[in-house]
Every structure is written in structure tokens, then in C-alpha cells.
Scaffold this motif. Structure first.
Motif, mmCIF file in Angstrom:
data_model
loop_
_atom_site.group_PDB
_atom_site.id
_atom_site.type_symbol
_atom_site.label_atom_id
_atom_site.label_comp_id
_atom_site.label_asym_id
_atom_site.label_seq_id
_atom_site.Cartn_x
_atom_site.Cartn_y
_atom_site.Cartn_z
ATOM 1 N N PHE A 1 0.805 -0.977 0.075
ATOM 2 C CA PHE A 1 -0.435 0.548 0.209
ATOM 3 C C PHE A 1 0.971 1.597 -0.109
ATOM 4 C CE2 PHE A 1 -3.849 3.052 0.579
ATOM 5 C CZ PHE A 1 -4.391 1.883 0.765
ATOM 6 N N TRP A 2 1.082 1.706 -1.327
ATOM 7 C CA TRP A 2 1.896 2.907 -1.237
ATOM 8 C C TRP A 2 1.360 4.310 -0.821
ATOM 9 C CZ3 TRP A 2 -0.080 6.023 -5.017
ATOM 10 C CH2 TRP A 2 -1.529 5.688 -5.695
ATOM 11 N N GLY A 3 0.011 4.879 -0.968
ATOM 12 C CA GLY A 3 -0.764 5.872 -1.265
ATOM 13 C C GLY A 3 -2.113 5.924 -0.759
ATOM 14 N N SER A 4 -2.664 7.005 -0.921
ATOM 15 C CA SER A 4 -4.315 7.185 -1.501
ATOM 16 C C SER A 4 -4.386 8.023 -1.756
ATOM 17 C CB SER A 4 -4.880 6.515 -0.096
ATOM 18 O OG SER A 4 -4.551 7.646 1.333
ATOM 19 N N GLN A 5 -5.702 7.962 -2.466
ATOM 20 C CA GLN A 5 -6.024 9.500 -2.222
ATOM 21 C C GLN A 5 -5.162 10.451 -2.859
ATOM 22 O OE1 GLN A 5 -9.235 11.154 -3.719
ATOM 23 N NE2 GLN A 5 -8.518 12.899 -2.793
ATOM 24 N N CYS A 6 -5.095 9.461 -4.831
ATOM 25 C CA CYS A 6 -4.208 9.633 -5.208
ATOM 26 C C CYS A 6 -4.858 10.284 -7.160
ATOM 27 C CB CYS A 6 -3.151 9.139 -6.595
ATOM 28 S SG CYS A 6 -1.878 9.560 -7.528
ATOM 29 N N LEU A 7 -4.721 11.792 -7.706
ATOM 30 C CA LEU A 7 -5.671 11.840 -8.308
ATOM 31 C C LEU A 7 -4.702 11.964 -9.500
ATOM 32 C CD1 LEU A 7 -7.939 14.894 -7.393
ATOM 33 C CD2 LEU A 7 -8.240 12.696 -7.929
ATOM 34 N N HIS A 8 -3.557 11.795 -9.889
ATOM 35 C CA HIS A 8 -2.597 12.209 -10.435
ATOM 36 C C HIS A 8 -2.388 10.148 -11.441
ATOM 37 C CE1 HIS A 8 1.802 12.701 -12.603
ATOM 38 N NE2 HIS A 8 0.809 13.869 -13.174
ATOM 39 N N ALA A 9 -3.111 10.153 -12.721
ATOM 40 C CA ALA A 9 -2.461 8.890 -12.748
ATOM 41 C C ALA A 9 -1.711 7.936 -13.618
ATOM 42 C CB ALA A 9 -3.514 8.101 -15.012
ATOM 43 N N ALA A 10 -0.148 8.847 -13.948
ATOM 44 C CA ALA A 10 1.137 8.034 -14.066
ATOM 45 C C ALA A 10 1.680 7.927 -12.522
ATOM 46 C CB ALA A 10 1.937 9.414 -14.663
ATOM 47 N N THR A 11 1.626 8.912 -11.142
ATOM 48 C CA THR A 11 1.636 8.662 -10.350
ATOM 49 C C THR A 11 1.279 6.592 -10.147
ATOM 50 O OG1 THR A 11 2.123 10.754 -9.392
ATOM 51 C CG2 THR A 11 1.677 8.532 -8.174
#
Length: 402
Positions: free
Chosen positions: A197-207
């Protein structure tokens, strides 16, 4: 804001029911209302775009309302839980124990005992948890199912909240996993998978694309010397939803198209291993609203304050006190005045005795009146259950799935 529900004669409707009728159904304000059709539409959209062998799990912590969890039980492939109470809720839906993953850095002995007894997949986050689970398995005469939660050795860029990549309370550092795998092999437990689980609430598709590809590569390296391929890899989710002015919705097409690209190679290296996406707010966040009522309005040194019967005790995230560094407004409107043009700028506040109790600052609204319904959008996740409901002793917010 792209709403999954909108208006009937100038009044906001959720699940086809306008806010005034919902307030009558609830008996009072404040309340949360969740639109089951909007939840279903989100699940269908993902099923249409994702590779067919991807499994969807619902992360119950996003919204543990019993009706929502039971509704999703027939629409997703499993659940991810973070407490014994959430585990019981998932099992009560009839979900199979092997379709439930139990994560969390601070699992109590009693919680782990119940998890071993039920047969769910326990996501190990320390050597201590491994030893305790193994001892409980011996005590109960059962072979526990365990997965290793990995704290990845890569950093993500544009994510709302990082859950790994540096020093973290979550998971086991990737460089420590080989030693832990040797420990696992020395105990009578069944290694069934990995969890990253690397992160949450990401809006950046490339990330997200980069994080998924790096996660797949990391797991294949860690699993190289295992006698059999793991049953599953939970790659977390991280898919975000737009909350604030200027937010751009996640380009889900880019993410899913990339998954179609890297998944075949992953299956070549780990045949039979399932990929699990653990999604919470992305499934339910945009399908919910929080509704409170204006009970007073007042002017103070050039500013207009609308005082409501709601506040941070019901919806901590909207107040800005659930992780925001610089406070920004959730989208808020007058649900019974959609066709009225803005006439003034107002601060919408709650009923608590603290200046932290703010719902929206300096928002353009129609000429607001006592009795109007304030509706906070994007409120389907991390709302009622993530808020200090007992603060000052006001009544709890009602919840409805409509």
C-alpha cells in the motif's frame, strides 16, 4: 463538480429523493445519504475497464455503514478490514474468509485470535505479529493464513497521503522481507500473499501507473524463491476523487489501459497469482452527501455566518481537520435553492464551541435563509465514522442508503 445525482425542480435529489423528503424520512437533520445507484455505477464502470481477472475489494474503513457493506458484498470480490469489528461486519455479509484481508499495524491478541479462528487472511506487519499468529494457530489447532504487508522501497510522487516508501508504521520494509520469509517458513502458517500500500487519494494517473508497475516488479522479486506462487497480491488502490476547486478527476482510462499492458508479464512470472485492488473512497466517496440545516445567520464585522445544526463532530474531513495542511472547502451548496443565483458570500459553520468547526469558508450562495439545507458533496467516505461524534454531546448524524 460532476454529480451522480442532481435536481428535481431546483432541489437536490439523492437516489431520486429530494433533500426535503429525505429530511422527513430521517426525522431530522443532520444526516448522511448515500446513493446506491451511484455506487453500482462506479463498480460497473471499473468492471468494464479493468482486466477481467482483477479482483475488487472494498476497504471497509472508508465507510463501514452496515447497509453499504452488505450492498457491496454482492458487487465486489472481497473486503479489506482493519479491526475485529470490521472483520465481523465482513463475515456477516456471507463473504468467504479467504476473501477477507485483515491489515493494521497494531492488532491486539484477541483480534488476532478471532482472525485465526475465522480463517481470514492476516496481513503481517511485524515479526511480532508473525510469532503471535503462529502461537495462536498452535493453541487453536489451526494453520493461519498470512500475507506479508510490504513497506515498498520506492517513493510515489503526487499522492494525497503516502502510506509507504520511507520509514513507516505500516508493513515490513522491503529489504527485511527475505528474512521474514525464512521466519514464515519455520512456522506452521500458510503464506497466501503479499500486500503493498503505497498511498491514497491520488488523482495523478502517471503516479498510480508507476506505483503499480513498481509494486508488481517488487513482488515478483520477493517471490522468486517461494516454492509456489502466492495466491494473491493486494496492490492497495490509491485512486482518488476530486474534492476541491481545481481538482482534476483521475484519468481512469489511462490507469486501466496500463494495467492491460503490464499484467500479462506479471502472470508469466507468477502464474495463478491474483491481483487485488483495494478501493474505498473511490467506490463510495462521490455517492454520498452530508445534509444539515441553517438554524441561524449573523453578520460579524463585514462577514456573514450561516450557523448550522451540523459540524465537525459529524464530518471532520469537511471541516479541514482530517489531514488538510491548508484548509480548503469541500463542495457545498444550498440543496433546496439550486436554481437561485448567488447573491452573497458566506462562511458556513457548525454548532460547536470551537473555531475549528467550519464547513465552508467564503462561498458564494443564494440569499440564505434559516431552514435552508446545506449539502456537502463528496461525503460518502471518511465521514460519520471518521469524526469525533461524542464531542459536546450533540446527537449523532443519521445515515441512509437510498
Amino acid at each position: 463538480m460532476n454529480l451522480p445525482f442532481l435536481e428535481q425542480n431546483g432541489v437536490l435529489a439523492i437516489g431520486g429523493i429530494d433533500v426535503a423528503r429525505l429530511a422527513d424520512r430521517a426525522g431530522r437533520t443532520p444526516f448522511f445519504a448515500y446513493d446506491r445507484a451511484a455506487i453500482d455505477a462506479r463498480v460497473r464502470m471499473l468492471r468494464d475497464k479493468l482486466p477481467g481477472d482483477i479482483e475488487l475489494h472494498y476497504s471497509i474503513k472508508a465507510n463501514p455503514m452496515q447497509a453499504i457493506v452488505h450492498h457491496l458484498a454482492t458487487r465486489v470480490d472481497g473486503f479489506d478490514v482493519a479491526s475485529a469489528s470490521e472483520m465481523a461486519l465482513a463475515l456477516d455479509t456471507g463473504a468467504g474468509a479467504r476473501q477477507i484481508g485483515f491489515a493494521g499495524p497494531g492488532k491486539e491478541r484477541d483480534e488476532l485470535r478471532r482472525a485465526v479462528a475465522s480463517g481470514v487472511n492476516i496481513h503481517l506487519e511485524s515479526v511480532t505479529q508473525l510469532h503471535l499468529v503462529a502461537a495462536l494457530g498452535w493453541e487453536l489447532g489451526l494453520r493461519p493464513n498470512v500475507a506479508i504487508r510490504v513497506n515498498p522501497n520506492f517513493h510515489v510522487g503526487q499522492s494525497g497521503m503516502r502510506m509507504g516508501g520511507g520509514a513507516a508504521q505500516f508493513g515490513i520494509d522491503a529489504e527485511q522481507v527475505p528474512a521474514l520469509l525464512r521466519e514464515v517458513d519455520a512456522h506452521d502458517v500458510a503464506l497466501v500473499g503479499f500486500h503493498l500500500f503505497w498511498g491514497s487519494q491520488c488523482l495523478h494517473a502517471a503516479t498510480i501507473i508507476q506505483a503499480q508497475q513498481q509494486s508488481a516488479e517488487l513482488v515478483t522479486r520477493l517471490a522468486t524463491d517461494l516454492p509456489t506462487a502466492p495466491r494473491y497480491v493486494n496492490m492497495g488502490g490509491g485512486f482518488g476523487i476530486p474534492y476541491f476547486a481545481g481538482d482534476t478527476p483521475l484519468d481512469i482510462d489511462a490507469v486501466t489501459q496500463a494495467m492491460h499492458g503490464w499484467l500479462p508479464q506479471f502472470h508469466d512470472r507468477l502464474p495463478g497469482t491474483r491481483i487485488v485492488l483495494e478501493l474505498g473512497r473511490y467506490l463510495v466517496g462521490e455517492a454520498g452527501v452530508y445534509v444539515c440545516r441553517v438554524i441561524d445567520r449573523k453578520a460579524s464585522r463585514g462577514r456573514t455566518f450561516l450557523i448550522t445544526d451540523g459540524g465537525l463532530h459529524h464530518h471532520l474531513a469537511a471541516s479541514g481537520n482530517f489531514g488538510q495542511v491548508l484548509r480548503r472547502n469541500f463542495p457545498a451548496l444550498l440543496g433546496n435553492r439550486l436554481n437561485d443565483a448567488p447573491q452573497e458570500r458566506c462562511d458556513i459553520v457548525g454548532c460547536l464551541c470551537t473555531p475549528l468547526d467550519r464547513i465552508a469558508d467564503d462561498v458564494p450562495l443564494p440569499d440564505a435563509r434559516i431552514g435552508d439545507f446545506v449539502v456537502v458533496l463528496q461525503s460518502g467516505a471518511y465521514g460519520r465514522s471518521a469524526s469525533p461524534a461524542d464531542f459536546l454531546g450533540h446527537p449523532a448524524a443519521i445515515e441512509m442508503l437510498v
